[in-house]
Design an enzyme around this catalytic site. Structure first.
Site, PDB file in Angstrom:
ATOM      1  N   ARG A  79       9.576  33.535  -6.113  1.00 56.45           N
ATOM      2  CA  ARG A  79      10.560  34.581  -5.800  1.00 56.45           C
ATOM      3  C   ARG A  79      11.646  33.945  -4.951  1.00 56.45           C
ATOM      4  O   ARG A  79      11.573  32.782  -4.577  1.00 56.45           O
ATOM      5  CB  ARG A  79       9.927  35.820  -5.150  1.00 56.45           C
ATOM      6  CG  ARG A  79       8.665  35.654  -4.381  1.00 56.45           C
ATOM      7  CD  ARG A  79       8.811  34.859  -3.135  1.00 56.45           C
ATOM      8  NE  ARG A  79       9.884  35.369  -2.320  1.00 56.45           N
ATOM      9  CZ  ARG A  79      10.556  34.671  -1.439  1.00 56.45           C
ATOM     10  NH1 ARG A  79      10.277  33.391  -1.248  1.00 56.45           N
ATOM     11  NH2 ARG A  79      11.513  35.194  -0.730  1.00 56.45           N
ATOM     12  N   GLY A  80      12.662  34.756  -4.637  1.00 55.41           N
ATOM     13  CA  GLY A  80      13.833  34.190  -3.965  1.00 55.41           C
ATOM     14  C   GLY A  80      14.866  33.850  -5.033  1.00 55.41           C
ATOM     15  O   GLY A  80      14.544  33.230  -6.060  1.00 55.41           O
ATOM     16  N   ALA A  81      16.107  34.280  -4.806  1.00 53.94           N
ATOM     17  CA  ALA A  81      17.118  34.209  -5.866  1.00 53.94           C
ATOM     18  C   ALA A  81      17.277  32.808  -6.491  1.00 53.94           C
ATOM     19  O   ALA A  81      17.213  32.664  -7.727  1.00 53.94           O
ATOM     20  CB  ALA A  81      18.451  34.725  -5.313  1.00 53.94           C
TER      21      ALA A  81
ATOM     22  N   ARG B 149      13.423  40.337 -13.444  1.00 54.70           N
ATOM     23  CA  ARG B 149      13.816  41.008 -12.186  1.00 54.70           C
ATOM     24  C   ARG B 149      15.323  41.298 -12.255  1.00 54.70           C
ATOM     25  O   ARG B 149      16.090  40.483 -12.763  1.00 54.70           O
ATOM     26  CB  ARG B 149      13.474  40.136 -10.961  1.00 54.70           C
ATOM     27  CG  ARG B 149      11.957  39.995 -10.767  1.00 54.70           C
ATOM     28  CD  ARG B 149      11.593  39.466  -9.415  1.00 54.70           C
ATOM     29  NE  ARG B 149      11.884  40.390  -8.350  1.00 54.70           N
ATOM     30  CZ  ARG B 149      11.831  40.064  -7.054  1.00 54.70           C
ATOM     31  NH1 ARG B 149      11.506  38.840  -6.702  1.00 54.70           N
ATOM     32  NH2 ARG B 149      12.099  40.953  -6.129  1.00 54.70           N
TER      33      ARG B 149
ATOM     34  N   GLN C 199       7.501  38.968   3.298  1.00 63.20           N
ATOM     35  CA  GLN C 199       7.935  37.586   3.009  1.00 63.20           C
ATOM     36  C   GLN C 199       8.244  36.816   4.292  1.00 63.20           C
ATOM     37  O   GLN C 199       8.148  35.591   4.323  1.00 63.20           O
ATOM     38  CB  GLN C 199       9.176  37.586   2.111  1.00 63.20           C
ATOM     39  CG  GLN C 199       8.934  38.022   0.678  1.00 63.20           C
ATOM     40  CD  GLN C 199       9.221  39.494   0.496  1.00 63.20           C
ATOM     41  OE1 GLN C 199       9.023  40.294   1.420  1.00 63.20           O
ATOM     42  NE2 GLN C 199       9.672  39.876  -0.678  1.00 63.20           N
TER      43      GLN C 199
ATOM     44  N   ASP D  35      20.721  37.874  -2.429  1.00 60.93           N
ATOM     45  CA  ASP D  35      20.379  37.845  -3.853  1.00 60.93           C
ATOM     46  C   ASP D  35      21.598  38.010  -4.745  1.00 60.93           C
ATOM     47  O   ASP D  35      21.565  37.689  -5.927  1.00 60.93           O
ATOM     48  CB  ASP D  35      19.340  38.925  -4.151  1.00 60.93           C
ATOM     49  CG  ASP D  35      18.079  38.651  -3.350  1.00 60.93           C
ATOM     50  OD1 ASP D  35      18.026  39.064  -2.181  1.00 60.93           O
ATOM     51  OD2 ASP D  35      17.196  37.966  -3.882  1.00 60.93           O
TER      52      ASP D  35
ATOM     53  N   ASN E  80      20.838  42.037  -0.185  1.00 67.40           N
ATOM     54  CA  ASN E  80      19.706  41.215   0.259  1.00 67.40           C
ATOM     55  C   ASN E  80      18.495  42.110   0.448  1.00 67.40           C
ATOM     56  O   ASN E  80      18.566  43.339   0.304  1.00 67.40           O
ATOM     57  CB  ASN E  80      20.056  40.475   1.558  1.00 67.40           C
ATOM     58  CG  ASN E  80      19.050  39.387   1.900  1.00 67.40           C
ATOM     59  OD1 ASN E  80      18.670  38.606   1.027  1.00 67.40           O
ATOM     60  ND2 ASN E  80      18.594  39.334   3.136  1.00 67.40           N
ATOM     61  N   LYS E  81      17.396  41.513   0.809  1.00 65.99           N
ATOM     62  CA  LYS E  81      16.130  42.225   0.980  1.00 65.99           C
ATOM     63  C   LYS E  81      16.299  43.469   1.846  1.00 65.99           C
ATOM     64  O   LYS E  81      17.017  43.455   2.842  1.00 65.99           O
ATOM     65  CB  LYS E  81      15.112  41.252   1.598  1.00 65.99           C
ATOM     66  CG  LYS E  81      13.741  41.800   1.835  1.00 65.99           C
ATOM     67  CD  LYS E  81      13.091  42.397   0.611  1.00 65.99           C
ATOM     68  CE  LYS E  81      12.974  41.426  -0.545  1.00 65.99           C
ATOM     69  NZ  LYS E  81      12.461  42.062  -1.779  1.00 65.99           N
TER      70      LYS E  81
HETATM   71  O1  MRU Z   1      12.022  40.016  -3.501  1.00 63.09           O
HETATM   72  P1  MRU Z   1      12.179  38.575  -3.148  1.00 63.09           P
HETATM   73  O2  MRU Z   1      11.119  38.011  -2.297  1.00 63.09           O
HETATM   74  O3  MRU Z   1      12.483  37.736  -4.357  1.00 63.09           O
HETATM   75  O4  MRU Z   1      13.438  38.635  -2.216  1.00 63.09           O
HETATM   76  C1  MRU Z   1      14.523  37.897  -2.367  1.00 63.09           C
HETATM   77  C2  MRU Z   1      14.643  37.104  -1.187  1.00 63.09           C
HETATM   78  O5  MRU Z   1      13.958  36.110  -1.061  1.00 63.09           O
HETATM   79  C3  MRU Z   1      15.531  37.509  -0.128  1.00 63.09           C
HETATM   80  O6  MRU Z   1      16.248  38.641  -0.376  1.00 63.09           O
HETATM   81  C4  MRU Z   1      16.338  36.349   0.350  1.00 63.09           C
HETATM   82  O7  MRU Z   1      16.784  36.617   1.612  1.00 63.09           O
HETATM   83  C5  MRU Z   1      17.461  35.966  -0.567  1.00 63.09           C
HETATM   84  S1  MRU Z   1      17.051  34.633  -1.642  1.00 63.09           S
HETATM   85  C6  MRU Z   1      17.404  33.185  -0.728  1.00 63.09           C
END
Ligand code: MRU
Length: 368
Positions: free
Chosen positions: A53-55, A90, A203, A244, A254-255
């Site tokens: 996970r993570g963009a 996703r 996370q 993201d 973002n999250k």
């Molecule tokens: O749902 P996730 O764990 O895939 O979340 C995305 C992220 O990891 C965060 O939003 C992050 O801060 C951005 S990606 C470097």
């Protein structure tokens, strides 16, 4: 970055030259397990189940997924099928579409017999480019940290607050928000990170804390609602988060929970920076309202998973039976609350003109 003293990336091509290794992030921080992805379906499942996970890492995994697909069926139909499967995994991180569009753009004109090799080559470029970009973010963010350190008394610690995991696990290596932190730490600066736990999937508590710990960076995990209090008491010098998707006007998705941290930072005069690699910019959308916000399963909010005192991993329910649950995975922070965007080409104002001037080629390809 390091795990038990050994350098790892979050994803890599295995020694067999075709299968893909990745750290299974669902098992961290309690177990370090490496998964092997051998076909496109497994790559897609790895993204949707959040094994990865993570963009930026989602983009890299999708690129490898496309390469794995080309080994199985490199026809036009196979290419379209792989694209459709991977893009559906996703919705929010734009790096997924960026990587897949790039792969398809390279592969489509080729004869099917050469597509698999070309796909691995492009996937490798995406992976290496991610590392180079993050090293650029590290350099540009370091200057901000050093400027804050210079205003403090000699030997005083710089306190950074971060949300979610925008560390090396969310990318191929270095991370985005953590890249300047790792560089500052490696250069001998005294730095400490407030790590938001980041409910519902934690996370921050599970991944950011784990990776900072393995690299020896001082940090403290806090409940998500703690940041405002710390800022009111002068205990945060700057906030740095990942993203993201950044809209053309500089709005930042973002999250979930990022927006509240930005509001608290704004109210307390704490600089609020967003670290992003250029593939995270989406010039096709004018503002953050157009970002599709993923809604995930109720169980992520209704349960908690952790390790018991005798070492078992258990999941327990924390919500009354029958209580409805909502699980919005991302939010949008308006550009006006963002002090600056830390990119591989410098620290930019969160506005269209600055993004367009720094990344004209991204703007041009969006217009195509
Ligand atoms: O749902 P996730 O764990 O895939 O979340 C995305 C992220 O990891 C965060 O939003 C992050 O801060 C951005 S990606 C470097």
């Amino acid at each position: 970055m390091k795990v038990d003293g050994r350098h790892y990336r979050s994803i890599w091509l295995e020694e067999d030259g075709w299968s893909v290794g990745a750290i299974d992030q669902r098992r961290l921080p309690h177990e370090f397990v490496v998964a092997r992805l051998t076909n496109c379906t497994e790559a897609a499942d790895a993204i949707s189940s959040m094994l990865v996970r993570g963009a930026p890492l989602i983009g890299a995994t999708a690129a490898f997924g496309m390469a794995l697909a080309m080994r199985e069926d490199a026809s036009d139909a196979g290419l379209d099928r792989a694209y459709k499967t991977l893009i559906a995994t996703r919705p929010t991180a734009i790096n997924l579409k960026w990587a897949l569009d790039g792969m398809r753009g390279v592969l489509r004109p080729l004869n099917s017999s050469t597509r698999a090799d070309a796909a691995y080559a492009r996937a490798d470029e995406i992976v290496e480019e991610d590392v180079t970009i993050n090293q650029g973010i590290a350099q540009n963010g370091l200057a901000l940290i050093e400027a804050i350190a210079a205003r403090k008394k000699p030997g005083e610690t710089v306190n950074v607050l971060t949300h979610c995991n925008a560390g090396w696990l969310a990318t191929v290596d270095w991370g985005t928000a953590t890249a300047p932190i790792y560089l500052a730490h490696d250069r001998g600066h005294k730095i400490h990170v407030w790590v938001d736990e980041t409910r519902p999937r934690n996370q921050g508590a599970s991944l950011t804390a784990w990776e900072l710990g393995h690299h020896g960076v001082p940090h403290t995990v806090i409940a998500d609602n703690t940041g405002g209090h710390l800022m009111q008491h002068g205990m945060v010098d700057l906030a740095v988060v990942g993203t993201d998707r950044v809209a053309a006007n500089g709005d930042v998705c973002n999250k979930i929970g990022t927006y509240l941290k930005a509001l608290a930072a704004f109210d307390n005069g704490v600089p609020f920076y967003v670290a992003l690699p250029s593939p995270t910019i989406d010039f096709n959308i004018g503002d953050g309202k157009q970002v599709p916000i993923e809604q995930r399963g109720a169980e992520e909010v209704a349960t908690m998973t952790g390790r018991t005192a005798d070492g078992r991993i258990e999941t327990v329910r924390i919500v009354p039976d029958g209580s409805p649950v909502a699980n919005y995975a991302f939010d949008v922070t308006p550009a006006r609350l963002v002090t600056g965007l830390i990119t591989e080409r410098g620290v930019l104002k969160a506005e269209r003109a600055a993004l367009a001037a720094a990344f004209p080629e991204r703007l041009a390809s969006a217009a195509e």
